[in-house]
Design a protein around this motif. Structure first.
Motif, PDB file in Angstrom:
ATOM      1  N   THR A  46       0.831  -1.204   0.000  1.00  0.00           N
ATOM      2  CA  THR A  46       0.000   0.000   0.000  1.00  0.00           C
ATOM      3  C   THR A  46       0.865   1.254   0.000  1.00  0.00           C
ATOM      4  O   THR A  46       0.604   2.205  -0.752  1.00  0.00           O
ATOM      5  CB  THR A  46      -0.939  -0.009   1.220  1.00  0.00           C
ATOM      6  OG1 THR A  46      -1.746  -1.189   1.153  1.00  0.00           O
ATOM      7  CG2 THR A  46      -1.816   1.216   1.265  1.00  0.00           C
ATOM      8  N   THR A  47       1.902   1.261   0.823  1.00  0.00           N
ATOM      9  CA  THR A  47       2.799   2.416   0.896  1.00  0.00           C
ATOM     10  C   THR A  47       3.503   2.631  -0.435  1.00  0.00           C
ATOM     11  O   THR A  47       3.582   3.757  -0.935  1.00  0.00           O
ATOM     12  CB  THR A  47       3.834   2.226   2.029  1.00  0.00           C
ATOM     13  OG1 THR A  47       3.127   2.104   3.267  1.00  0.00           O
ATOM     14  CG2 THR A  47       4.806   3.384   2.098  1.00  0.00           C
ATOM     15  N   LEU A  48       4.023   1.565  -1.035  1.00  0.00           N
ATOM     16  CA  LEU A  48       4.692   1.675  -2.326  1.00  0.00           C
ATOM     17  C   LEU A  48       3.732   2.200  -3.386  1.00  0.00           C
ATOM     18  O   LEU A  48       4.078   3.109  -4.156  1.00  0.00           O
ATOM     19  CB  LEU A  48       5.266   0.323  -2.763  1.00  0.00           C
ATOM     20  CG  LEU A  48       5.878   0.289  -4.162  1.00  0.00           C
ATOM     21  CD1 LEU A  48       7.057   1.255  -4.270  1.00  0.00           C
ATOM     22  CD2 LEU A  48       6.283  -1.119  -4.531  1.00  0.00           C
ATOM     23  N   GLU A  82       9.033   5.139 -17.236  1.00  0.00           N
ATOM     24  CA  GLU A  82      10.252   4.328 -17.325  1.00  0.00           C
ATOM     25  C   GLU A  82      11.310   4.826 -16.339  1.00  0.00           C
ATOM     26  O   GLU A  82      11.997   4.020 -15.697  1.00  0.00           O
ATOM     27  CB  GLU A  82      10.794   4.346 -18.759  1.00  0.00           C
ATOM     28  CG  GLU A  82       9.927   3.561 -19.720  1.00  0.00           C
ATOM     29  CD  GLU A  82      10.254   3.784 -21.194  1.00  0.00           C
ATOM     30  OE1 GLU A  82      11.133   4.639 -21.506  1.00  0.00           O
ATOM     31  OE2 GLU A  82       9.631   3.122 -22.026  1.00  0.00           O
ATOM     32  N   ALA A  83      11.441   6.146 -16.206  1.00  0.00           N
ATOM     33  CA  ALA A  83      12.424   6.711 -15.273  1.00  0.00           C
ATOM     34  C   ALA A  83      12.077   6.338 -13.831  1.00  0.00           C
ATOM     35  O   ALA A  83      12.955   5.953 -13.053  1.00  0.00           O
ATOM     36  CB  ALA A  83      12.483   8.232 -15.431  1.00  0.00           C
ATOM     37  N   ILE A  84      10.815   6.421 -13.487  1.00  0.00           N
ATOM     38  CA  ILE A  84      10.390   6.062 -12.129  1.00  0.00           C
ATOM     39  C   ILE A  84      10.636   4.585 -11.867  1.00  0.00           C
ATOM     40  O   ILE A  84      11.149   4.216 -10.807  1.00  0.00           O
ATOM     41  CB  ILE A  84       8.904   6.445 -11.898  1.00  0.00           C
ATOM     42  CG1 ILE A  84       8.752   7.968 -11.867  1.00  0.00           C
ATOM     43  CG2 ILE A  84       8.381   5.818 -10.601  1.00  0.00           C
ATOM     44  CD1 ILE A  84       7.310   8.455 -11.865  1.00  0.00           C
ATOM     45  N   ARG A  85      10.297   3.736 -12.829  1.00  0.00           N
ATOM     46  CA  ARG A  85      10.557   2.301 -12.653  1.00  0.00           C
ATOM     47  C   ARG A  85      12.042   2.039 -12.434  1.00  0.00           C
ATOM     48  O   ARG A  85      12.417   1.242 -11.576  1.00  0.00           O
ATOM     49  CB  ARG A  85      10.048   1.502 -13.860  1.00  0.00           C
ATOM     50  CG  ARG A  85       8.571   1.219 -13.804  1.00  0.00           C
ATOM     51  CD  ARG A  85       8.136   0.125 -14.774  1.00  0.00           C
ATOM     52  NE  ARG A  85       8.718   0.207 -16.089  1.00  0.00           N
ATOM     53  CZ  ARG A  85       8.273   0.971 -17.085  1.00  0.00           C
ATOM     54  NH1 ARG A  85       7.221   1.742 -16.884  1.00  0.00           N
ATOM     55  NH2 ARG A  85       8.855   0.962 -18.263  1.00  0.00           N
ATOM     56  N   GLN A  86      12.892   2.708 -13.188  1.00  0.00           N
ATOM     57  CA  GLN A  86      14.333   2.511 -13.034  1.00  0.00           C
ATOM     58  C   GLN A  86      14.802   2.988 -11.656  1.00  0.00           C
ATOM     59  O   GLN A  86      15.588   2.309 -10.992  1.00  0.00           O
ATOM     60  CB  GLN A  86      15.095   3.255 -14.148  1.00  0.00           C
ATOM     61  CG  GLN A  86      16.590   3.112 -14.072  1.00  0.00           C
ATOM     62  CD  GLN A  86      17.063   1.658 -14.147  1.00  0.00           C
ATOM     63  OE1 GLN A  86      16.501   0.848 -14.873  1.00  0.00           O
ATOM     64  NE2 GLN A  86      18.083   1.327 -13.395  1.00  0.00           N
ATOM     65  N   GLU A  87      14.297   4.136 -11.223  1.00  0.00           N
ATOM     66  CA  GLU A  87      14.675   4.670  -9.906  1.00  0.00           C
ATOM     67  C   GLU A  87      14.268   3.721  -8.789  1.00  0.00           C
ATOM     68  O   GLU A  87      15.011   3.504  -7.838  1.00  0.00           O
ATOM     69  CB  GLU A  87      14.001   6.029  -9.677  1.00  0.00           C
ATOM     70  CG  GLU A  87      14.504   7.136 -10.567  1.00  0.00           C
ATOM     71  CD  GLU A  87      13.552   8.328 -10.596  1.00  0.00           C
ATOM     72  OE1 GLU A  87      12.653   8.424  -9.726  1.00  0.00           O
ATOM     73  OE2 GLU A  87      13.706   9.168 -11.510  1.00  0.00           O
ATOM     74  N   VAL A  88      13.075   3.175  -8.895  1.00  0.00           N
ATOM     75  CA  VAL A  88      12.507   2.365  -7.821  1.00  0.00           C
ATOM     76  C   VAL A  88      13.019   0.922  -7.851  1.00  0.00           C
ATOM     77  O   VAL A  88      13.342   0.348  -6.812  1.00  0.00           O
ATOM     78  CB  VAL A  88      10.961   2.404  -7.871  1.00  0.00           C
ATOM     79  CG1 VAL A  88      10.352   1.469  -6.842  1.00  0.00           C
ATOM     80  CG2 VAL A  88      10.461   3.831  -7.668  1.00  0.00           C
TER      81      VAL A  88
END
Length: 148
Positions: A17-19, A114-120
């Motif tokens: 939930t937090t993620l 895509e940038a967020i996925r890479q960061e996370v």
């Protein structure tokens, strides 16, 4: 369920939930910085990934009522992001096509995602991601089996 399982499932759900909330907040902040709303950003991302989608299919993928999606698409049409075209097989069905401006916006939103996925997830080992995916798919299947 024993005490350990109870604690772990609670911790897992809280972490999930937090993620989810933090991902939404980060995505919203980034698309808003480019003059888009969260809803338009999500819609553009789906439209880039799924050309020739119908309004009904888009509503389902967004998890929104069809009337809500119609209003969203009205605004997107006003901003020259999309065109609604009657389906050649059923004129009652509208397919959504991105305009040139909508395609550019969709590509921008796709790159933000895509940038967020890479960061996370970029530093998480592939094997861990595979296990996480398996757990989530198993939980989802369990919900399907035990639906009301």
């Amino acid at each position: 369920m024993n005490e350990l399982e109870d604690r772990l499932t609670k911790d897992f759900l809280e972490s999930l939930t937090t993620l989810s909330r933090r991902l939404k907040t980060r995505f919203d902040a980034r698309v808003t910085a480019h003059g888009l709303t969260f809803a338009r950003g999500r819609a553009l991302m789906l439209l880039v990934r799924t050309p020739d989608i119908t309004q009904k299919e888009l509503a389902c993928k967004l998890g929104l009522e069809q009337a809500t999606v119609v209003r969203l698409l009205d605004r997107m049409e006003e901003h020259d992001l999309i065109r609604r075209i009657p389906d050649e097989n059923d004129r009652r069905v509208k397919k959504i096509h991105l305009t040139e401006q909508g395609e550019a916006g969709g590509q921008l939103v796709k790159s933000i995602g895509e940038a967020i996925r890479q960061e996370v997830f970029g530093d998480i080992p592939i094997k861990d991601l595979e296990v996480a995916i398996a757990v989530l798919q198993s939980a989802s299947a369990s919900m399907d089996e035990n639906s009301d």
